[in-house]
Design an enzyme around this catalytic site. Structure first.
Site, short mmCIF file in Angstrom:
data_model
loop_
_atom_site.label_atom_id
_atom_site.label_comp_id
_atom_site.label_asym_id
_atom_site.label_seq_id
_atom_site.Cartn_x
_atom_site.Cartn_y
_atom_site.Cartn_z
N ASN A 119 42.44 38.24 44.21
CA ASN A 119 42.26 39.69 44.36
C ASN A 119 41.39 40.30 43.25
O ASN A 119 41.35 39.75 42.17
CB ASN A 119 43.63 40.37 44.34
N HIS A 172 41.31 44.62 52.19
CA HIS A 172 42.65 44.09 51.91
C HIS A 172 43.18 44.92 50.74
O HIS A 172 43.09 44.53 49.58
CB HIS A 172 42.56 42.60 51.56
P1 NAI Z 1 49.28 32.48 39.70
O1 NAI Z 1 49.16 33.16 38.37
O2 NAI Z 1 50.57 31.84 40.06
O3 NAI Z 1 48.10 31.39 39.85
C1 NAI Z 1 46.79 31.61 39.44
C2 NAI Z 1 46.30 30.32 38.82
O4 NAI Z 1 44.92 30.49 38.48
C3 NAI Z 1 47.03 29.94 37.54
O5 NAI Z 1 47.64 28.66 37.69
C4 NAI Z 1 45.93 29.92 36.48
O6 NAI Z 1 46.10 28.91 35.49
C5 NAI Z 1 44.68 29.69 37.34
N1 NAI Z 1 43.44 30.09 36.68
C6 NAI Z 1 43.20 31.20 35.93
N2 NAI Z 1 41.93 31.19 35.48
C7 NAI Z 1 41.35 30.07 35.98
C8 NAI Z 1 40.05 29.51 35.86
N3 NAI Z 1 39.10 30.11 35.14
N4 NAI Z 1 39.82 28.36 36.50
C9 NAI Z 1 40.77 27.74 37.21
N5 NAI Z 1 42.02 28.22 37.35
C10 NAI Z 1 42.31 29.37 36.73
O7 NAI Z 1 48.88 33.59 40.77
P2 NAI Z 1 49.18 33.57 42.34
O8 NAI Z 1 50.43 34.31 42.61
O9 NAI Z 1 49.02 32.19 42.85
O10 NAI Z 1 47.96 34.49 42.88
C11 NAI Z 1 46.62 34.04 42.74
C12 NAI Z 1 45.63 35.12 43.15
O11 NAI Z 1 45.75 35.35 44.55
C13 NAI Z 1 45.85 36.49 42.49
O12 NAI Z 1 44.58 37.08 42.24
C14 NAI Z 1 46.59 37.28 43.55
O13 NAI Z 1 46.43 38.67 43.40
C15 NAI Z 1 45.89 36.75 44.79
N6 NAI Z 1 46.61 36.92 46.06
C16 NAI Z 1 45.87 37.28 47.14
C17 NAI Z 1 46.44 37.41 48.37
C18 NAI Z 1 45.58 37.76 49.55
O14 NAI Z 1 46.12 38.06 50.61
N7 NAI Z 1 44.26 37.74 49.42
C19 NAI Z 1 47.90 37.22 48.57
C20 NAI Z 1 48.58 36.80 47.37
C21 NAI Z 1 47.95 36.66 46.16
#
Ligand code: NAI
Length: 295
Positions: A119, A172
């Site tokens: 997001n 979204h």
């Molecule tokens: P999370 O914090 O559990 O996982 C994110 C991961 O990204 C972490 O493991 C972190 O170490 C990794 N990360 C951060 N910087 C990085 C980089 N430079 N290179 C590689 N990996 C890196 O978060 P979660 O809950 O899994 O959400 C992930 C994203 O998805 C968020 O931006 C969230 O807002 C979004 N999201 C979007 C949805 C949609 O419908 N489009 C629905 C749910 C979440």
């Protein structure tokens, strides 16, 4: 068939798990800046697979070369909004991450289809498309598929049955809207309350468990399946529009046909005036956000 996941956090790992159980996967690669997390998730997934007598190769780490040869790469890498952080702060940080991910994907697996989840997703989808230089059919975003799952659950709870089609499209985010003109289900619902209920329900999940995980994971699986199984099904998808609905040069959610070539077609429905205005409103909000980020 090989699936790549950049981001092995809550949504990345759970969508890998969902795909593993439901698809015939030969290989899964998880890449995360948190190397141990990616390795640990890969090990746990390997054990889950063996439990149902599946033995795909599952690897994890921080090296992008692990992604080489992926049919589809799901990108969830990024930060979630922390207290005190503005929307623009978050977008700026995640845009930096997406730029880096784009470069690494192009160096290691340039042929892959890319599904962006991070997001603010529509904005990140556009940045991924720009930074990879790939054709628009190969870079698209998941958001409205999840919004639409929430819509279907809400409609069902209001007494709707046999829900054949119920899409939320547009950004979204706050300006999303229900495509009532194309909705197809049995029964009557209170339309005026439905969108607010869908929004409320998503916020309630986050308030109670800190994140949405299973809903996004299944929506991601549905899009991955459409590509790898070439289902050519209609899915509301964030696509870079090139004149459809009179909108250009922005990624926004519209109904699209998803198949082995990624976005195979944007479906241009005859919308009501109100719906077309709502879609244009979402597009202009998203263009403003892109401008704030220098795109
Ligand atoms: P999370 O914090 O559990 O996982 C994110 C991961 O990204 C972490 O493991 C972190 O170490 C990794 N990360 C951060 N910087 C990085 C980089 N430079 N290179 C590689 N990996 C890196 O978060 P979660 O809950 O899994 O959400 C992930 C994203 O998805 C968020 O931006 C969230 O807002 C979004 N999201 C979007 C949805 C949609 O419908 N489009 C629905 C749910 C979440």
């Amino acid at each position: 068939m090989k699936l790549g996941f950049v981001g092995a956090g809550r949504v990345g790992a759970t969508s890998a798990f969902t795909c593993l159980l439901n698809l015939d996967v030969d290989e899964i690669a998880l890449v995360d800046i948190a190397e141990d997390l990616a390795v640990g998730e890969a090990m746990d997934l390997t054990h889950a697979a063996a439990g149902v007598d599946k033995y795909p190769k599952i690897v994890g780490g921080s090296d992008y070369s692990l992604l080489e040869g992926s049919d589809v790469i799901v990108v969830t890498a990024g930060l979630a909004r922390k207290p005190g952080m503005t929307r623009l702060d978050l977008a700026t940080k995640n845009a930096g991450i997406i730029k880096d991910v784009a470069k690494n994907i192009m160096e290691n697996s340039p042929e892959s289809k890319i599904i962006v989840v991070t997001n603010p997703m529509d904005v990140m989808t556009y940045i991924m498309w720009k930074e990879t230089g790939k054709p628009r059919n190969e870079v698209f975003g998941m958001g409205n598929m999840l919004d639409s799952s929430r819509l279907k659950a809400t409609l069902f709870s209001q007494g709707a049955r046999n829900i054949r089609k119920a899409w939320i499209v547009g950004e979204h985010g706050d300006s999303m809207f229900i495509l009532w003109s194309q909705a197809d289900f049995d029964g009557d619902v209170d339309r005026s309350k439905t969108l607010e209920e869908v929004r409320f329900v998503a916020a309630e999940v986050i308030k109670r468990k800190g994140a949405t995980i299973y809903g996004p994971a299944v929506a991601i699986y549905r899009m991955v399946n459409a590509v790898v199984s070439d289902t050519k099904e209609e899915i509301p998808t964030s696509v870079i529009l090139q004149g459809e609905y009179g909108i250009e040069d922005v990624a926004v959610g519209v109904p699209a046909i998803i198949g082995s070539n990624g976005v195979e077609k944007v479906i241009e429905y005859e919308l009501t005036g109100k719906e077309l205005n709502a879609l244009k409103n979402s597009a202009s909000i998203l263009k403003e956000r892109l401008k704030e980020l220098g795109y």
